[in-house]
Structures are given as C-alpha cells and as structure tokens.
Design an enzyme around this catalytic site. Structure first.
Site, PDB file in Angstrom:
ATOM      1  N   CYS A  31       0.846  -1.186   0.000  1.00 40.29           N
ATOM      2  CA  CYS A  31       0.000   0.000   0.000  1.00 40.29           C
ATOM      3  C   CYS A  31       0.885   1.241   0.000  1.00 40.29           C
ATOM      4  O   CYS A  31       2.089   1.167   0.198  1.00 40.29           O
ATOM      5  CB  CYS A  31      -0.900   0.010   1.237  1.00 40.29           C
ATOM      6  SG  CYS A  31      -1.870  -1.490   1.448  1.00 40.29           S
ATOM      7  N   ARG A  85       1.308   2.110  -6.026  1.00 39.24           N
ATOM      8  CA  ARG A  85       1.530   1.150  -4.943  1.00 39.24           C
ATOM      9  C   ARG A  85       0.231   0.476  -4.494  1.00 39.24           C
ATOM     10  O   ARG A  85       0.259  -0.419  -3.640  1.00 39.24           O
ATOM     11  CB  ARG A  85       2.184   1.845  -3.742  1.00 39.24           C
ATOM     12  CG  ARG A  85       3.544   2.434  -4.043  1.00 39.24           C
ATOM     13  CD  ARG A  85       4.084   3.210  -2.853  1.00 39.24           C
ATOM     14  NE  ARG A  85       4.372   2.332  -1.743  1.00 39.24           N
ATOM     15  CZ  ARG A  85       5.565   1.814  -1.479  1.00 39.24           C
ATOM     16  NH1 ARG A  85       6.591   2.075  -2.280  1.00 39.24           N
ATOM     17  NH2 ARG A  85       5.751   1.047  -0.434  1.00 39.24           N
ATOM     18  N   TRP A 122      -3.716  -1.742  -1.649  1.00 35.32           N
ATOM     19  CA  TRP A 122      -3.688  -2.933  -2.494  1.00 35.32           C
ATOM     20  C   TRP A 122      -4.099  -4.079  -1.594  1.00 35.32           C
ATOM     21  O   TRP A 122      -3.365  -4.473  -0.688  1.00 35.32           O
ATOM     22  CB  TRP A 122      -2.290  -3.142  -3.079  1.00 35.32           C
ATOM     23  CG  TRP A 122      -2.212  -4.248  -4.083  1.00 35.32           C
ATOM     24  CD1 TRP A 122      -2.963  -4.410  -5.201  1.00 35.32           C
ATOM     25  CD2 TRP A 122      -1.301  -5.363  -4.048  1.00 35.32           C
ATOM     26  NE1 TRP A 122      -2.579  -5.541  -5.882  1.00 35.32           N
ATOM     27  CE2 TRP A 122      -1.559  -6.147  -5.194  1.00 35.32           C
ATOM     28  CE3 TRP A 122      -0.291  -5.766  -3.181  1.00 35.32           C
ATOM     29  CZ2 TRP A 122      -0.858  -7.310  -5.484  1.00 35.32           C
ATOM     30  CZ3 TRP A 122       0.405  -6.921  -3.469  1.00 35.32           C
ATOM     31  CH2 TRP A 122       0.121  -7.680  -4.611  1.00 35.32           C
ATOM     32  N   ASN A 135       1.194   0.022   5.838  1.00 33.40           N
ATOM     33  CA  ASN A 135       1.716  -0.735   4.701  1.00 33.40           C
ATOM     34  C   ASN A 135       2.459  -1.929   5.266  1.00 33.40           C
ATOM     35  O   ASN A 135       3.346  -1.778   6.101  1.00 33.40           O
ATOM     36  CB  ASN A 135       2.663   0.123   3.860  1.00 33.40           C
ATOM     37  CG  ASN A 135       3.276  -0.659   2.709  1.00 33.40           C
ATOM     38  OD1 ASN A 135       2.667  -1.586   2.186  1.00 33.40           O
ATOM     39  ND2 ASN A 135       4.487  -0.302   2.327  1.00 33.40           N
ATOM     40  N   GLY A 136       2.103  -3.128   4.825  1.00 34.65           N
ATOM     41  CA  GLY A 136       2.757  -4.324   5.327  1.00 34.65           C
ATOM     42  C   GLY A 136       1.746  -5.381   5.716  1.00 34.65           C
ATOM     43  O   GLY A 136       0.604  -5.384   5.234  1.00 34.65           O
ATOM     44  N   THR A 159      10.679  -9.682 -12.653  1.00 33.23           N
ATOM     45  CA  THR A 159      11.568  -8.995 -13.584  1.00 33.23           C
ATOM     46  C   THR A 159      13.010  -8.971 -13.090  1.00 33.23           C
ATOM     47  O   THR A 159      13.946  -9.130 -13.882  1.00 33.23           O
ATOM     48  CB  THR A 159      11.048  -7.569 -13.824  1.00 33.23           C
ATOM     49  OG1 THR A 159       9.864  -7.640 -14.626  1.00 33.23           O
ATOM     50  CG2 THR A 159      12.062  -6.710 -14.552  1.00 33.23           C
ATOM     51  N   SER A 160      13.214  -8.779 -11.803  1.00 33.95           N
ATOM     52  CA  SER A 160      14.580  -8.744 -11.268  1.00 33.95           C
ATOM     53  C   SER A 160      15.274 -10.093 -11.437  1.00 33.95           C
ATOM     54  O   SER A 160      16.471 -10.159 -11.737  1.00 33.95           O
ATOM     55  CB  SER A 160      14.554  -8.338  -9.791  1.00 33.95           C
ATOM     56  OG  SER A 160      14.122  -7.001  -9.646  1.00 33.95           O
ATOM     57  N   SER A 165      16.568  -6.359  -6.663  1.00 30.93           N
ATOM     58  CA  SER A 165      15.217  -5.844  -6.430  1.00 30.93           C
ATOM     59  C   SER A 165      15.158  -4.393  -6.851  1.00 30.93           C
ATOM     60  O   SER A 165      15.986  -3.590  -6.407  1.00 30.93           O
ATOM     61  CB  SER A 165      14.838  -5.975  -4.947  1.00 30.93           C
ATOM     62  OG  SER A 165      13.657  -5.251  -4.649  1.00 30.93           O
ATOM     63  N   GLN A 166      14.211  -4.048  -7.703  1.00 35.65           N
ATOM     64  CA  GLN A 166      14.064  -2.661  -8.137  1.00 35.65           C
ATOM     65  C   GLN A 166      13.798  -1.750  -6.946  1.00 35.65           C
ATOM     66  O   GLN A 166      14.426  -0.714  -6.784  1.00 35.65           O
ATOM     67  CB  GLN A 166      12.925  -2.562  -9.166  1.00 35.65           C
ATOM     68  CG  GLN A 166      12.790  -1.196  -9.819  1.00 35.65           C
ATOM     69  CD  GLN A 166      11.930  -0.219  -9.002  1.00 35.65           C
ATOM     70  OE1 GLN A 166      12.254   0.954  -8.884  1.00 35.65           O
ATOM     71  NE2 GLN A 166      10.852  -0.699  -8.422  1.00 35.65           N
ATOM     72  N   THR A 217      11.122  -5.777  -1.692  1.00 34.73           N
ATOM     73  CA  THR A 217      10.330  -6.954  -2.036  1.00 34.73           C
ATOM     74  C   THR A 217      10.378  -7.978  -0.905  1.00 34.73           C
ATOM     75  O   THR A 217      11.451  -8.419  -0.495  1.00 34.73           O
ATOM     76  CB  THR A 217      10.861  -7.582  -3.335  1.00 34.73           C
ATOM     77  OG1 THR A 217      10.955  -6.561  -4.335  1.00 34.73           O
ATOM     78  CG2 THR A 217       9.948  -8.687  -3.816  1.00 34.73           C
ATOM     79  N   GLU A 220      10.964 -12.432 -19.887  1.00 34.24           N
ATOM     80  CA  GLU A 220      10.587 -11.066 -19.524  1.00 34.24           C
ATOM     81  C   GLU A 220       9.573 -10.489 -20.500  1.00 34.24           C
ATOM     82  O   GLU A 220       8.630  -9.787 -20.102  1.00 34.24           O
ATOM     83  CB  GLU A 220      11.835 -10.183 -19.460  1.00 34.24           C
ATOM     84  CG  GLU A 220      11.581  -8.715 -19.155  1.00 34.24           C
ATOM     85  CD  GLU A 220      10.946  -8.466 -17.797  1.00 34.24           C
ATOM     86  OE1 GLU A 220      10.462  -7.333 -17.576  1.00 34.24           O
ATOM     87  OE2 GLU A 220      10.919  -9.391 -16.954  1.00 34.24           O
ATOM     88  N   LYS A 259       5.815  -9.212 -19.407  1.00 40.14           N
ATOM     89  CA  LYS A 259       5.261  -7.878 -19.665  1.00 40.14           C
ATOM     90  C   LYS A 259       3.874  -7.979 -20.299  1.00 40.14           C
ATOM     91  O   LYS A 259       2.961  -7.237 -19.955  1.00 40.14           O
ATOM     92  CB  LYS A 259       6.196  -7.081 -20.577  1.00 40.14           C
ATOM     93  CG  LYS A 259       7.423  -6.570 -19.875  1.00 40.14           C
ATOM     94  CD  LYS A 259       7.070  -5.509 -18.840  1.00 40.14           C
ATOM     95  CE  LYS A 259       8.095  -5.429 -17.747  1.00 40.14           C
ATOM     96  NZ  LYS A 259       8.043  -6.500 -16.757  1.00 40.14           N
ATOM     97  N   GLU A 290       1.447  -9.071 -17.587  1.00 40.43           N
ATOM     98  CA  GLU A 290       1.237  -8.052 -16.556  1.00 40.43           C
ATOM     99  C   GLU A 290       0.245  -6.980 -16.989  1.00 40.43           C
ATOM    100  O   GLU A 290      -0.665  -6.627 -16.237  1.00 40.43           O
ATOM    101  CB  GLU A 290       2.567  -7.365 -16.214  1.00 40.43           C
ATOM    102  CG  GLU A 290       3.474  -8.137 -15.292  1.00 40.43           C
ATOM    103  CD  GLU A 290       4.728  -7.350 -14.994  1.00 40.43           C
ATOM    104  OE1 GLU A 290       5.051  -7.187 -13.808  1.00 40.43           O
ATOM    105  OE2 GLU A 290       5.400  -6.900 -15.949  1.00 40.43           O
ATOM    106  N   HIS A 349      10.066 -30.953 -26.595  1.00 39.64           N
ATOM    107  CA  HIS A 349       9.690 -31.739 -25.417  1.00 39.64           C
ATOM    108  C   HIS A 349       8.334 -31.278 -24.870  1.00 39.64           C
ATOM    109  O   HIS A 349       8.146 -31.199 -23.656  1.00 39.64           O
ATOM    110  CB  HIS A 349      10.777 -31.640 -24.345  1.00 39.64           C
ATOM    111  CG  HIS A 349      12.109 -32.113 -24.824  1.00 39.64           C
ATOM    112  ND1 HIS A 349      12.415 -33.444 -24.984  1.00 39.64           N
ATOM    113  CD2 HIS A 349      13.215 -31.425 -25.223  1.00 39.64           C
ATOM    114  CE1 HIS A 349      13.652 -33.559 -25.432  1.00 39.64           C
ATOM    115  NE2 HIS A 349      14.156 -32.354 -25.598  1.00 39.64           N
ATOM    116  N   LYS A 409       3.128  -2.077  -7.509  1.00 36.83           N
ATOM    117  CA  LYS A 409       4.588  -2.002  -7.546  1.00 36.83           C
ATOM    118  C   LYS A 409       5.178  -2.475  -6.225  1.00 36.83           C
ATOM    119  O   LYS A 409       4.581  -2.289  -5.168  1.00 36.83           O
ATOM    120  CB  LYS A 409       4.993  -0.545  -7.790  1.00 36.83           C
ATOM    121  CG  LYS A 409       6.437  -0.347  -8.207  1.00 36.83           C
ATOM    122  CD  LYS A 409       6.612  -0.610  -9.669  1.00 36.83           C
ATOM    123  CE  LYS A 409       7.935  -0.091 -10.187  1.00 36.83           C
ATOM    124  NZ  LYS A 409       8.122  -0.448 -11.585  1.00 36.83           N
TER     125      LYS A 409
END
Length: 677
Positions: free
Chosen positions: A2, A33, A105, A132-133, A370-371, A415-416, A420, A548, A552, A555, A571, A672
C-alpha cells in the site's frame, strides 16, 4: 502493499482545502503502490454538530474519515460531495494540522470502504492508523481484543493496531493520574506486533501530533523549513533542535520519495524499529528495543534527495510505462556514468569485497519476477568472466525449500524497490547462513541497500509504472559491469572484457535506434490484439528475454503469454503449434544463432504463425519468401543483446494493453514493489 502519506503544517497557516489537496496529491504519487481503495483523515472544527450532539472523550476537534473503494479520483469526488453535505468550511485556516492518507492494495479483505484505511479504534475514532505491510499475529491479537469487549468492523489485519492502541491508552489511564504520552502508547503497541509494517498514527487525544514507525517497510520523513532552509540539509545533531524557536515548518511522511519531491528535497529514511514523533513542530527520533523498557533518543542526519519533480510527471507521454520505456537511453547512461574508466569498471560499492567474491565457491542470484529475469540474462557472461558457478534462485522457492547456502557463497539480491518481501526474507536467510550478501537495487536507503554487506545502486531513476522497464535494462547492465569487475584479474578473458567495456558507452544510442520501431510494434500489436495467447522462444542470453517479454504481456495486456527455452521446444511445446497461435522467436546473432535458425525451420514446417526477431541484415537468410513477420534490431555483443531485444517486446506489451482498453500503469491485481507475502 500500500501507499501511506501524512502531512503536518506547523506555525504556517494553511486552509483546509489546501491540506486536503496535499493529501490527495500525495496519494496520486503513490497510486502505483495500490489502487483498489483509498482514504484520508483530517480534523473537523471544535464544537462541530457531531460533537455537540453526542459528546466525545476528548476536547480536540473530531477526526473526519473519508474512505472509498476504487481509484484516487473516486475518493476525491466522494470527499468533496460529503464535505458539501456537512457544510464543512474548506477555507478555514489552520496554523497547525495533522492529516493522514492511504491508498490500498488488498491483502486482507476485499476492496471496500470498511476495509480501506485509515482504520479506526472504534467509536469517536480515538486512534487512527494507516499501514503498509502485514501483521502476522493479528488473529491472536484480535481474539484478545474481542475478549476485552472490542468489536471489529473490517476484514483487515490493520484494524487490530488502532484498537490495541486504545486498549493500551485506556489501561494506562486506569493505573493512575500519570499522563501517558503518544509515543509511550505507540511503543507498547509495536511491542505486541509481529510481521512487517510501516505505520502512521493519529489521535485526537494528542491533537496535531503524528507518530510513524517501521519494521521491514519503507517510510520516509520529508522536512520543509519555511524560515531556515540552509540548516535543514545538515546533521540534526540533537533531534530536538530540528525545529526550534517555533519555526514555520511543513513535515511529510511517505512510503516513497516520489510523493515528497514536489515539496522538499530534505528527507530522512526511517530505520527499522525507529519511532518518529512530530509534536509542536519538533521531530523526535526514538529507537525501540524489545529488550529495553524505554527507547533511546537517537541522532539522525537529513539527506538531500537527488530527484527532480519532472521525473514523477508524465510530460508529453500518455502513460508512465510509455515514458519509462523511452527513458531507457538516459537511464542506461546514468547507470554507467562514472563507472567506466580507462578500460576498467569501477563499482565503489563492491571494491572492498571483490577479493571475497572471486574466491566464492559459487554466486547465487536471488530475485522475483523482472529482477530474477535480469539476473538470468546476465548469468552466462558472469560465469564466463569469473569462472565461478552461478546459481539462480526465485526468492520464494529458496525459502520454501530452505535451499543450502554456505559461508563460502556470495548471494546477490536483485530488487528494483529494495523492499520486495520474499527477497528480503531470503536475504535474512542468507545472512543467517553466513554468506556474503550483495544488493542490486534502484532505491537508495531501501531495506535491501541497508542490510546487505555491499552492493550497487542501478541509478535508473524513479520508476512509477507498475511494469518495470528501464530498471530491468539497467539491472542487466549493472550485473554485466559487476562481471567485468570480478573478472578483471583473469588474463584469459582480457580481450573479451575490453571489447565489452569499449562497447558499453554506445549502448544508449543503440537503444534510441530500437525505440524508433515504436510504430512498427504498434502495428504488430494491432494484428495480435484479438489473440488469446502468445509464445516467445529464446535461448542462451535471450532465454531471459523470452521470459521477460512474456511477463510484460501478462502483466499489462492481460493476455496469456509464455516465455520458453527454445531447446525444450520438442519436449512438449511443439504440440501447440498451428496456423493461429502467434509465436515470437528471438534469433539474433550469438552462439545460439544456428540452433534458432533450426527452430524456425521446424516451426515453418508445421505452418506456425511466426514473428522472428533477428539482427539487421539476417531477415532474408532466416525467413525467405515472406513466411515470417520480421523484427530487425541492431547487433551488439551477445551479453548486451538482451538489453536491445527486450525493448520491442516492451513496446508490444504497451501497445497491446492500450489497444485492448486496459490501464497500462495500473494493471489488474498488481501493484509495484510487493512488500507483503
């Protein structure tokens, strides 16, 4: 996760309308967020009709809470409608006022007003909290509070916090006449909490005060002095001297720097277990310790934010994702600036640890989404230059398996945001096993940056779009430079190193060249917008590109897509090939080029609907007779080709999303920097 925000003006007159707009704009900056619901809390007037009718347990103004399901603008419209209905004076001037705000979120409870924040202690809103958390022991706390007569209205884990605050406050008052301070109440509350959180408390028992604290979730204090700007970029010294002599001051709490940059560049990154108390315009920073009854007062220094307001605005672009895709030449330039010198790479954050890394038994990359893909793209080059085995770990899977990590390992966490949740838990696990821990993040002052032994800031600039783009390419370049630094002592790869170092400065221009394909990728998106699925085949350096690119599309375009290792095509995946399903094959010139040409021939033989990404000049040899749709990209050294090849796929995902009518910056069910499990 959040977004949380708070604003306190002290000894400077601000109208209620202005205060509300500061809170709303803070939420707008944080909407990436979380955007399923939101809320704010401000003060009514002393002696309002609500207070006169029922009476309140305090003599300060009644808190007003506004909460709404949906995006921020839904809240804004609802607030102004309610304000008109109760005839609240928006022009009323406050010399001091504390307001809090939140954008959510959902994790516990569906999006709805009752599950939105601020969460309340109950009748009269004696304690309000934005959070947040995630509180992991909330069920135990909730059962205890219910036994003491509390009634819960929401499905959130957060609601236990304000109710626990009221319980602590009431218990303290029953003991005697001793006055209990706001910080004493909050410290006793957080002593009972388990999990990760950033919290801001507001209470009419403590009018015009705010308290913030954190454990595992980012929280920033912004300071704007309206009388003495020079001293605010210096050390606090004694924290009580931060705001003295009744200086006119505006103070901000935020879960992200991007929400305060338009107000001030002077900030403090709050540390874990710190409690920051704003009272009478003065900032007090206390360090909480579970083993001590009383917290210690600590001295902190303000930092100066290296960010411009323009970075948090869309400018001439329609969406943040579009802007950030097109910012990649600049973000790559800033990522490399000052780090390439005289045919060598200088990474200041690693230089004291390079010897240890070179003697590692293995290097383990840990990341999510992504990371993880960025690390996977750079892995072959790191293995080549270092001669050290490189393992890849998805953070959640490493934790689930409790995979072996040894003291002789180097664990690199990517991590961006640097916040995370799974990545940070994996970091704690690696630290407990004695490994050297390296952080690669885009966020200075993040938890990852503080808890790792060393690391590199990717310096890609603020990234607001939920789908990471410029951070991804900068992460690849940083890990490539890391490989160059680690392998600097090997003579056998010297010429290879020098070739890459000489090529890196030209990479932003190559990216600019690819960005000119925007219209071409929009045209391709038009041909695919009605499709239900998309496959992307890659191998070698570009297996990560396939993963990736597919991520995208998932997402933001909400279209099923899968990135696949081309070597595994026979296979299982080959059974999916027909004339309808679109398949992108990445076949740029590298060590896997001949194998990819073979894959293309096998797909053509089965009448597959092919889209081939190849190096300029190779189209005729790969797909003769116009049987394939071609995406031609510039040729760069193989370890840098993933930076080039991902950009057409980023553009494709962007245009698919817009054409399909979805919100590209705020995709369904995602936010995010996922800071909760």
């Amino acid at each position: 996760m959040c977004g949380i925000f708070a604003y306190l003006n002290y000894n400077v007159g601000k109208e209620r309308r202005y205060i509300m707009e500061v809170l709303f704009n803070g939420l707008r900056r944080l909407e990436y967020r979380g955007y399923d619901s939101s809320g704010i809390a401000i003060d009514a007037d002393l002696g309002s009709s609500a207070e006169e009718e029922g009476g309140t347990p305090y003599t300060s103004p009644l808190p007003l809470i506004f909460r709404r399901e949906g995006k921020i603008e839904s809240l804004v419209g609802a607030v102004y409608s309610e304000v008109d209905a109760i005839e609240l004076d928006l022009e009323k001037l406050f010399m001091v006022h504390a307001g809090i705000a939140h954008t959510r979120w959902a994790t516990h409870g569906v999006p709805s007003p009752r599950n939105s924040h601020p969460q309340s202690s109950g009748l009269w809103n004696e304690f309000l909290v934005v959070h947040n958390g995630i509180i992991t022991n909330y069920e135990v706390l909730k059962e205890t509070l219910i036994r003491h007569g509390f009634t819960f209205e929401s499905d959130t884990d957060t609601e236990v916090i304000p109710k626990l605050a009221k319980f602590v406050f009431d218990q303290a008052r029953e003991v005697g006449d001793q006055v209990v301070t706001f910080s004493q109440v909050v410290i006793e509350v957080i002593r009972q909490l388990e999990g990760a959180y950033a919290l801001i408390f507001k209470s009419p028992h403590y009018p015009n005060e705010l308290i913030a604290c954190r454990r595992g979730s980012t929280l920033i204090l912004g300071v704007k002095s309206l009388t003495d700007t020079k001293n605010y970029a210096k050390s606090f010294g004694d924290v009580q001297s931060l705001t003295t002599d009744c200086q006119a001051t505006e103070l901000f709490f935020s879960s992200d720097l991007c929400a305060i940059v338009e107000h001030t560049k002077n900030y403090l990154a709050i540390e874990d277990n710190e409690v920051v108390h704003l009272k009478d315009g003065v900032v007090s920073v206390l360090k909480f310790d579970y083993n001590k009854e009383k917290p210690a007062s600590v001295q902190r220094a303000l930092s100066v934010l290296e960010m411009e307001v323009e970075q948090i605005k869309k400018g001439n672009y329609d969406h943040f994702m579009q802007k950030e895709i097109h910012e990649q030449p600049h973000s790559l330039t800033t990522t490399m600036r000052g780090r390439l010198k005289d045919k060598s790479v200088v990474l200041g954050g690693l230089k004291d640890h390079l010897k240890t890394i070179r003697h590692s038994r293995r290097i383990i990359f840990v990341g999510c989404g992504t990371s993880y893909n960025a690390a996977l793209a750079a892995r072959p080059f790191l293995e080549l230059l270092s001669g050290i085995p490189v393992a890849m770990e998805l953070a959640s899977d490493l934790l689930d398996r409790e995979g072996p990590i040894y003291r002789e390992d180097t664990a690199v966490f990517v991590s961006q945001s640097g916040e995370t949740a799974d990545t940070l838990l994996a970091l704690e696990y690696a630290l407990s096993n004695g490994a050297l821990c390296v952080g690669i993040t885009n966020t200075v002052g993040s938890t990852l940056a503080r808890k790792t032994h060393c690391g590199v800031h990717i310096n890609a600039g603020c990234e607001i779009g939920v789908a990471s783009t410029k951070a991804y390419t900068s992460q690849i370049v940083v890990i490539t430079m890391m490989a160059l630094a680690i392998g600097a002592d090997k003579l056998s790869t010297q010429s290879r190193r020098e070739s890459i170092i000489n090529t890196l400065p030209d990479l932003p221009d190559k990216v600019r060249e690819v960005l000119k394909m925007d219209d071409q990728m929009k045209d391709l998106a038009k041909s695919l917008m009605e499709m239900q699925s998309l496959l992307i085949f890659g191998r070698g350096y570009n297996y990560a590109t396939a993963l990736e690119g597919a991520l995208k599309v998932k997402e933001v375009a909400l279209m099923h897509s899968e990135g696949m290792l081309a070597g595994e095509m026979k296979h299982g995946p080959l059974a999916l090939v027909d004339e309808i399903l679109p398949i992108i094959v990445i076949a740029t010139r590298d060590a896997c080029f001949s194998q990819q040409k073979s894959v293309i021939q096998q797909l053509r033989a089965r009448k597959g609907r092919l889209i081939v990404m190849c190096s300029k000049g190779d189209a005729a040899s790969i797909c003769s007779g116009g049987s394939c749709r071609i995406i031609e990209v510039p040729l760069v050294p193989d370890c840098l080709q993933p930076v080039i090849n991902i950009i057409p796929l980023q553009l494709l995902a962007y245009h698919l999303t817009v054409l399909r009518g979805y919100d590209v910056d705020q995709p369904r069910n995602l936010a995010k920097s996922v800071t909760t499990q």
